[in-house]
Design a protein around this motif. Structure first.
Motif, short mmCIF file in Angstrom:
data_model
loop_
_atom_site.label_atom_id
_atom_site.label_comp_id
_atom_site.label_asym_id
_atom_site.label_seq_id
_atom_site.Cartn_x
_atom_site.Cartn_y
_atom_site.Cartn_z
N PRO A 274 0.83 -1.21 0.00
CA PRO A 274 0.00 0.00 0.00
C PRO A 274 0.86 1.26 0.00
O PRO A 274 0.79 2.08 0.91
CB PRO A 274 -0.83 -0.14 1.29
CG PRO A 274 -0.03 -1.03 2.17
CD PRO A 274 0.81 -1.90 1.30
N GLU A 275 1.70 1.39 -0.98
CA GLU A 275 2.62 2.53 -1.09
C GLU A 275 2.63 3.01 -2.53
O GLU A 275 2.35 2.24 -3.45
CB GLU A 275 4.05 2.10 -0.70
CG GLU A 275 4.20 1.79 0.77
CD GLU A 275 5.50 1.07 1.09
OE1 GLU A 275 6.42 1.07 0.22
OE2 GLU A 275 5.59 0.49 2.19
N GLU A 276 3.02 4.27 -2.68
CA GLU A 276 2.97 4.96 -3.97
C GLU A 276 3.64 4.20 -5.13
O GLU A 276 3.00 3.87 -6.11
CB GLU A 276 3.64 6.32 -3.82
CG GLU A 276 3.18 7.35 -4.83
CD GLU A 276 2.17 8.33 -4.22
OE1 GLU A 276 1.30 8.76 -4.97
OE2 GLU A 276 2.25 8.63 -3.01
N LEU B 273 2.42 0.60 -6.11
CA LEU B 273 1.08 0.68 -6.69
C LEU B 273 1.13 1.26 -8.10
O LEU B 273 0.41 0.80 -8.99
CB LEU B 273 0.15 1.50 -5.79
CG LEU B 273 -1.31 1.52 -6.23
CD1 LEU B 273 -1.89 0.10 -6.31
CD2 LEU B 273 -2.17 2.37 -5.29
N LYS B 274 2.01 2.25 -8.29
CA LYS B 274 2.16 2.85 -9.62
C LYS B 274 2.63 1.78 -10.62
O LYS B 274 2.08 1.63 -11.70
CB LYS B 274 3.17 4.00 -9.54
CG LYS B 274 3.33 4.79 -10.82
CD LYS B 274 4.04 6.12 -10.53
CE LYS B 274 4.37 6.86 -11.80
NZ LYS B 274 5.61 6.35 -12.45
N ARG C 67 -2.39 6.76 5.06
CA ARG C 67 -1.72 6.58 3.79
C ARG C 67 -2.26 5.31 3.08
O ARG C 67 -2.57 5.30 1.90
CB ARG C 67 -0.23 6.43 4.08
CG ARG C 67 0.65 6.41 2.92
CD ARG C 67 1.61 7.63 2.95
NE ARG C 67 2.12 7.86 1.60
CZ ARG C 67 1.51 8.62 0.72
NH1 ARG C 67 0.40 9.25 1.02
NH2 ARG C 67 2.00 8.75 -0.49
N GLN C 68 -2.37 4.26 3.88
CA GLN C 68 -2.88 2.99 3.37
C GLN C 68 -4.30 3.14 2.82
O GLN C 68 -4.61 2.62 1.75
CB GLN C 68 -2.93 1.96 4.49
CG GLN C 68 -1.69 1.17 4.62
CD GLN C 68 -1.77 0.13 5.71
OE1 GLN C 68 -0.76 -0.35 6.11
NE2 GLN C 68 -2.93 -0.22 6.20
N GLN D 88 -5.67 5.76 1.72
CA GLN D 88 -5.55 6.53 0.48
C GLN D 88 -5.15 5.62 -0.69
O GLN D 88 -5.73 5.68 -1.77
CB GLN D 88 -4.44 7.55 0.70
CG GLN D 88 -4.71 8.93 0.20
CD GLN D 88 -3.47 9.81 0.51
OE1 GLN D 88 -2.68 9.52 1.43
NE2 GLN D 88 -3.30 10.85 -0.26
N MET D 89 -4.16 4.76 -0.44
CA MET D 89 -3.67 3.85 -1.49
C MET D 89 -4.75 2.84 -1.89
O MET D 89 -4.89 2.50 -3.06
CB MET D 89 -2.42 3.10 -1.01
CG MET D 89 -1.19 3.96 -0.86
SD MET D 89 -0.68 4.68 -2.42
CE MET D 89 -0.85 6.40 -2.07
N GLN E 169 -7.19 4.55 -4.11
CA GLN E 169 -6.59 4.70 -5.44
C GLN E 169 -6.64 3.37 -6.20
O GLN E 169 -6.98 3.32 -7.37
CB GLN E 169 -5.14 5.13 -5.25
CG GLN E 169 -4.63 6.04 -6.34
CD GLN E 169 -3.27 6.58 -5.93
OE1 GLN E 169 -3.10 7.13 -4.84
NE2 GLN E 169 -2.28 6.40 -6.78
#
Ligand code: ATP
Ligand code: MG
Length: 290
Positions: free
Chosen positions: A188-190, A193-194, A252-253, A255-256, A259
Motif C-alpha cells: 500500500p505505497e505509492e 502501486l504505480k 496513507r494505506q 488513500q492507497m 486509489q
C-alpha cells in the motif's frame, strides 16, 4: 484435463514469492495437484523453506504441492530435446559455445522457452505435465512485461514455420481467462502501486487480461484511533511518536486502497504478519486469499 495457470508478479521485494506459495498451498488444500514454479536462475524457496535443492524436475514439498525452478536455459534444453529427440544430439547442440552465445543474445528466446513450457499443458505440446494448477512465481514487473511480450515479438519476427505457430498458440493460452490468471502483488505505497497499475494496463492492452491486485503487508492494527491520538498527545515520548507514525501509515494505506479501487476490479488484502516461521507465514497469507 483443464489446467489452470496463475502468474504472480509485482515490484521487487513486495512479497511475490510468499503470495505465490500461499496461492499454491491454498489450491493444493482444495485437492488440486499443484506445481509451484520459480522463474530465474536462483531459487528463493530453497533457503526460505530450507530445502536440500530446487531444480528443473519438480519435487513434492507438501501433499499435492510440488516445487520446481525453471531457467530459460533449462526450458530451452528440454524444448530442443523434445524436438531433436536424441539426447546426445541435444547435448551437442547446447554445449556448443556458439549456440550458447546465440541463446544468450537472441532477444526473448529464453522467455519464449519458459512460456512454452508453462503453457505446454493446455497446448498439448511437449512432455506431459500432470498438474491441475501451475503457480508461477514470476519475474518482477519490468522483466515480466518482457516475458509476456516475447511471443508477440517472435510471432512478428518469424511469421511462418513452427516458431511463429507456437508463439501464436502461447499467446492464445495467455489470453484465455478460463486458463490463465494474473495476480499483481503490491504494497500500500505509492511506487509499488504505480508499477502495479502500469503493468495491469500492459496486460489489458497486450492480452486483454484483467489482473487481480494483492495488496500485501497491510498494517492491520486493532488500536482505536482515540487511543493512538491519546498516545500522540504525549509527543515527547517515543510511544507518542510511534503512535503518530502508525496513524499516518493507516491514513496513507486508506488513500492507497482508494486509489487501487479505481484501477482494479478485484483486490485482496493480506496483512503484515510478525511471523518468523516461513510455512506459518505462508499459511496465514493463504487464509486471506479468495
Ligand atoms: N504479508 C507479509 N507479512 C510479513 N512478511 C512478509 C509478508 N509477505 C512477505 N513477507 C516477507 O517479505 C520479504 C519479501 O517477500 P518475498 O521474498 O516474497 O518478496 P518477492 O517480491 O518475491 O521478492 P523478490 O523481488 O526478491 O523476488 C520476505 O522476507 C517475506 O518473508
Ligand atoms: Mg521472490
Amino acid at each position: 484435463m483443464k489446467q489452470e495457470i496463475h502468474f504472480v508478479t509485482g515490484k521487487g521485494g513486495v512479497g511475490k514469492s510468499v503470495i505465490a506459495a500461499a496461492l499454491a498451498l491454498k489450491l493444493s488444500k482444495k485437492g488440486k495437484k499443484v506445481l509451484l514454479v520459480e522463474l530465474g536462475d536462483q531459487s528463493f524457496f530453497k533457503d526460505f523453506f530450507e530445502l536440500a535443492d530446487v531444480s528443473f524436475q519438480p519435487q513434492e514439498v507438501k501433499p499435492n504441492l510440488s516445487l520446481a525452478l525453471w531457467t530459460g536455459e533449462s526450458a530451452l534444453r528440454e524444448y530442443a530435446q523434445y524436438l531433436i529427440k536424441v539426447e546426445s544430439l541435444a547435448k551437442l547442440f547446447f554445449d556448443n559455445a556458439v549456440m550458447k552465445a546465440f541463446i544468450n543474445i537472441a532477444p526473448g528466446l529464453p522467455e519464449l522457452a519458459m512460456l512454452g513450457k508453462i503453457t505446454s499443458g493446455p497446448r498439448k505440446y511437449g512432455p506431459p505435465m500432470n498438474y491441475d494448477c501451475l503457480v508461477i512465481d514470476a519475474f518482477a514487473t519490468g522483466h515480466f512485461k518482457a516475458l509476456i511480450e516475447a511471443p508477440r515479438g517472435m510471432a512478428q519476427a518469424v511469421q511462418i514455420g513452427p516458431m511463429g505457430e507456437q508463439s501464436r498458440s502461447i499467446i492464445s493460452v495467455l489470453k484465455n481467462p478460463e486458463v490463465t490468471s494474473y495476480h499483481i502483488v503490491s504494497l500500500p505505497e505509492e511506487l509499488p502501486l504505480k508499477e502495479s497499475t502500469e503493468l495491469a494496463e500492459v496486460l489489458k492492452t497486450e492480452l486483454d487480461a484483467d489482473a487481480e491486485l494483492v495488496m500485501n503487508k497491510v498494517l492491520d492494527v486493532n488500536i482505536p484511533r482515540e487511543s493512538l491520538q491519546q498516545a500522540e498527545s504525549a509527543t515527547t515520548s517515543d510511544l507518542g511518536l510511534f503512535a503518530q507514525y502508525i496513524e499516518q501509515q493507516l491514513d496513507r494505506q486508506a488513500q492507497m486502497m482508494d486509489q487501487a479501487k479505481t484501477k482494479f476490479k478485484k483486490i485482496t488484502k493480506v496483512p503484515l504478519y510478525f511471523e518468523t516461521d516461513p510455512w506459518k507465514l505462508v499459511e496465514k497469507a493463504m487464509e486471506k486469499l479468495p
